[in-house]
Design a protein around this motif. Structure first.
Motif, mmCIF file in Angstrom:
data_model
loop_
_atom_site.group_PDB
_atom_site.id
_atom_site.type_symbol
_atom_site.label_atom_id
_atom_site.label_comp_id
_atom_site.label_asym_id
_atom_site.label_seq_id
_atom_site.Cartn_x
_atom_site.Cartn_y
_atom_site.Cartn_z
ATOM 1 N N VAL A 17 0.861 -1.181 0.000
ATOM 2 C CA VAL A 17 0.000 0.000 0.000
ATOM 3 C C VAL A 17 0.896 1.230 0.000
ATOM 4 N N VAL A 18 0.382 2.348 -0.451
ATOM 5 C CA VAL A 18 1.162 3.588 -0.553
ATOM 6 C C VAL A 18 1.843 3.911 0.772
ATOM 7 N N LYS A 19 3.116 4.211 0.686
ATOM 8 C CA LYS A 19 3.905 4.575 1.860
ATOM 9 C C LYS A 19 4.016 6.100 1.932
ATOM 10 N N VAL A 20 4.127 6.615 3.136
ATOM 11 C CA VAL A 20 4.238 8.063 3.342
ATOM 12 C C VAL A 20 5.423 8.624 2.549
ATOM 13 N N ILE A 24 5.437 11.812 -0.100
ATOM 14 C CA ILE A 24 6.324 12.971 0.025
ATOM 15 C C ILE A 24 7.213 13.097 -1.206
ATOM 16 N N ASP A 25 7.848 11.993 -1.588
ATOM 17 C CA ASP A 25 8.739 12.024 -2.750
ATOM 18 C C ASP A 25 8.001 12.508 -3.989
ATOM 19 N N PHE A 26 6.800 11.984 -4.200
ATOM 20 C CA PHE A 26 6.046 12.351 -5.402
ATOM 21 C C PHE A 26 5.693 13.833 -5.404
ATOM 22 N N TYR A 97 12.808 8.750 -11.543
ATOM 23 C CA TYR A 97 12.126 8.264 -10.336
ATOM 24 C C TYR A 97 10.697 8.796 -10.285
ATOM 25 N N PHE A 98 10.522 10.065 -10.624
ATOM 26 C CA PHE A 98 9.185 10.664 -10.674
ATOM 27 C C PHE A 98 8.296 9.903 -11.652
ATOM 28 N N LYS A 99 8.818 9.613 -12.837
ATOM 29 C CA LYS A 99 8.036 8.880 -13.846
ATOM 30 C C LYS A 99 7.671 7.482 -13.356
ATOM 31 N N GLN A 100 8.598 6.841 -12.637
ATOM 32 C CA GLN A 100 8.319 5.515 -12.076
ATOM 33 C C GLN A 100 7.200 5.598 -11.044
ATOM 34 N N LEU A 101 7.274 6.599 -10.162
ATOM 35 C CA LEU A 101 6.206 6.796 -9.180
ATOM 36 C C LEU A 101 4.878 7.069 -9.876
ATOM 37 N N LEU A 102 4.923 7.852 -10.935
ATOM 38 C CA LEU A 102 3.713 8.174 -11.690
ATOM 39 C C LEU A 102 3.084 6.917 -12.290
ATOM 40 N N ASP A 104 3.544 3.759 -10.929
ATOM 41 C CA ASP A 104 3.204 2.815 -9.859
ATOM 42 C C ASP A 104 2.127 3.292 -8.895
ATOM 43 N N LEU A 105 2.100 4.574 -8.599
ATOM 44 C CA LEU A 105 1.244 5.060 -7.521
ATOM 45 C C LEU A 105 -0.259 4.956 -7.777
ATOM 46 N N PRO A 106 -0.760 5.158 -8.986
ATOM 47 C CA PRO A 106 -2.217 5.044 -9.137
ATOM 48 C C PRO A 106 -2.762 3.683 -8.678
#
Length: 132
Positions: A17-20, A24-26, A97-102, A104-106
């Motif tokens: 599940v999404v971690k804090v 923050i990083d995103f 890293y931002f693109k990877q979060l983008l 994975d996060l949804p």
């Protein structure tokens, strides 16, 4: 006789599940993706505004910014001799890293919504319980 004849298969882990730190990083990286540099305090205010008044512990936020810098995702610099005037800019690795979060996060946010919705229903079962 086996202890659990009908085990329930685990399809996900709560650790997925999404971690804090990802939140923050995103938010930090998305703010820096707009170009230029941002001061520590500006990014902290941006997080609080983005999350509707929910902020970040200053020590934890500093730790995340340090981790982003050590990971090569941001460059951290000081403005003059004042150690509180730290400012940051994103690096090419930070953009990746931002693109990877983008990507994975949804899915993780949807999982978090599901998990917290189920937990809310479970919590409601016990909300009328006397705690005396």
């Amino acid at each position: 006789m086996p202890r659990n004849e009908n085990p329930i298969e685990k399809t996900e882990s709560l650790g997925h599940v999404v971690k804090v730190q990802q939140v923050i990083d995103f938010i930090v990286l998305s703010d820096l993706m707009n170009g230029g540099t941002r001061y520590h305090s500006e990014m902290e205010q941006h997080i609080t505004k983005t999350l509707g008044g929910v902020g970040v512990n200053d020590a934890y936020f500093s730790q995340r910014l340090r981790a982003l810098a050590e990971g090569g995702h941001v460059v951290r610099q000081w403005d003059g001799d004042n150690r509180y005037n730290r400012f940051y800019r994103i690096t090419d690795a930070g953009e990746e890293y931002f693109k990877q979060l983008l990507r994975d996060l949804p899915e993780r946010v949807n999982l978090a919504k599901k998990v917290y919705g189920l937990f809310d229903a479970h919590l409601a079962k016990y909300s009328k319980m006397s705690l005396k």
